[in-house]
Design a protein around this motif. Sequence first.
Motif, PDB file in Angstrom:
ATOM      1  N   GLY A 180       0.722  -1.130   0.126  1.00  0.00           N
ATOM      2  CA  GLY A 180      -0.020  -0.237  -0.089  1.00  0.00           C
ATOM      3  C   GLY A 180       0.842   1.309  -0.014  1.00  0.00           C
ATOM      4  N   LEU A 232       0.217  -2.686   5.176  1.00  0.00           N
ATOM      5  CA  LEU A 232      -0.642  -3.076   4.470  1.00  0.00           C
ATOM      6  C   LEU A 232      -0.381  -3.594   2.980  1.00  0.00           C
ATOM      7  CD1 LEU A 232      -3.769  -1.013   5.313  1.00  0.00           C
ATOM      8  CD2 LEU A 232      -3.336  -3.262   6.271  1.00  0.00           C
ATOM      9  N   TRP A 245      -1.856  -5.781  -0.489  1.00  0.00           N
ATOM     10  CA  TRP A 245      -2.937  -6.316  -1.173  1.00  0.00           C
ATOM     11  C   TRP A 245      -2.701  -7.463  -2.327  1.00  0.00           C
ATOM     12  CZ3 TRP A 245      -2.978  -1.774   0.792  1.00  0.00           C
ATOM     13  CH2 TRP A 245      -4.073  -1.110   1.466  1.00  0.00           C
ATOM     14  N   ARG A 292      -7.146  -7.861   1.474  1.00  0.00           N
ATOM     15  CA  ARG A 292      -6.115  -6.735   1.904  1.00  0.00           C
ATOM     16  C   ARG A 292      -5.761  -7.428   3.576  1.00  0.00           C
ATOM     17  NH1 ARG A 292      -8.583  -1.200   4.234  1.00  0.00           N
ATOM     18  NH2 ARG A 292      -9.706  -2.428   5.348  1.00  0.00           N
ATOM     19  N   PRO A 327      -9.265   1.493  -1.270  1.00  0.00           N
ATOM     20  CA  PRO A 327      -8.596   0.593  -0.493  1.00  0.00           C
ATOM     21  C   PRO A 327      -9.230  -0.201   0.168  1.00  0.00           C
ATOM     22  CG  PRO A 327      -7.311   2.688  -0.429  1.00  0.00           C
ATOM     23  CD  PRO A 327      -8.774   2.766  -1.032  1.00  0.00           C
ATOM     24  N   ASP A 328     -10.595   0.195   0.697  1.00  0.00           N
ATOM     25  CA  ASP A 328     -11.221  -0.963   1.517  1.00  0.00           C
ATOM     26  C   ASP A 328     -12.399  -1.440   0.960  1.00  0.00           C
ATOM     27  OD1 ASP A 328     -12.888   1.491   1.080  1.00  0.00           O
ATOM     28  OD2 ASP A 328     -13.234   1.822   3.179  1.00  0.00           O
TER      29      ASP A 328
END
Length: 384
Positions: free
Chosen positions: A107, A115, A117, A134, A204-205
């Motif tokens: 990230g 973080l 992904w 994630r 991102p979420d």
Amino acid sequence: MLIPSSLRLRARIARSLIGVLAALAAAPVIAQPVVRSEAANFRISTVASGLETPWSLAFLPDGNMLVTERPGRLRVVTPDGKLSAPIRNVPRVHAAGQGGLLDVVIGPDFARDRLIWLSFAQPTQKGARTAVARARLDESALSLQDVEVVFAQRDDPEGRNHWGSRLVFDRDGNLFVTLGDRYSHRDSAQDVGSHLGKIVRIRPDGGIPPDNPFVGKTGALPEIWSFGHRNVQGAALHPVTGKLWANEHGPQGGDEVNVVRAGANYGWPVITYGKEYVTGFSIGEGTQRADVVPPVRYWVPSIAPSGMTFYTGDAFPKWKGNLFVGALRGQLLVRIELDGEKFVREERLLTELGSRIRDVRQGPDGKLYLLDETEGRILRLDPG
């Protein structure tokens, strides 16, 4: 007792041979031959080996690398080539055909939040689908924490091919995800009510950016950024413009490099340079249409393009601004010279390796790193 001179001579020879062998063992590995290219000569170094079908490579701030293996393993690889044990808590994957554990990116705030992904083929009761998870990386414990699936395709057909799965963060911190047409469902690439054959853009979420082109449009999925794609397996942001560029596989020709624009149609399967596998007949209506964005570059016959990157480093000054594309079927690395968004020319490199180049990344040292899927290696291009 006197030792015969012949025995003393043999002893001296033996000691000399032992000394030579010891010196050879301690000597550095002989440098690889120089590969001569049109713009910059280089050598090929093997950084690490022993990987099984490596798919993606991401550099960590400490100089280590994260590498995915398609059967479902994520590993840390040190700069001197040591492979860690598999990282724990990786999501379960559908490891069949082209599916499995695919892309990995860190990230934008990784140094603070740790973080990452991952994209992968996620098994479902019906079949499988491309999904994105994630997680927080605990490198010292070789474990993922707080694993959460933030995106999954609505469509989960049976089948083994065309998962897409490249991940790219844009400059606003949103995440592009490429999604294949799953091979047998190509007509869905033109349907904006389906995830098949699309590039989506999410937060991102997993939330939806409000400026996505299909937000609020009836019958369209709001996360879609572009449509009419077949199987995008390479993507990168342009270092100057910040625009997303992507490449995708065509059938028997028609591989493409595209500048990916919001809301744009890239034609598949209606407009394409590709041909049917069995009959060799043309597909769709032709190769051009007013409402379809033409490719920057296309290949006939197919080279099967995969990972790609724009080169911005200092190790190879004459390569700056060039686009590098790995090829699977072509078993090579393509260097593309551009004039803005126009193709100028290309050079084909590494044809002598005979290896499927799955990913291409620029390292923090300004050198190019490649994933050799055939031999399970990480390769590095050093100035020659």
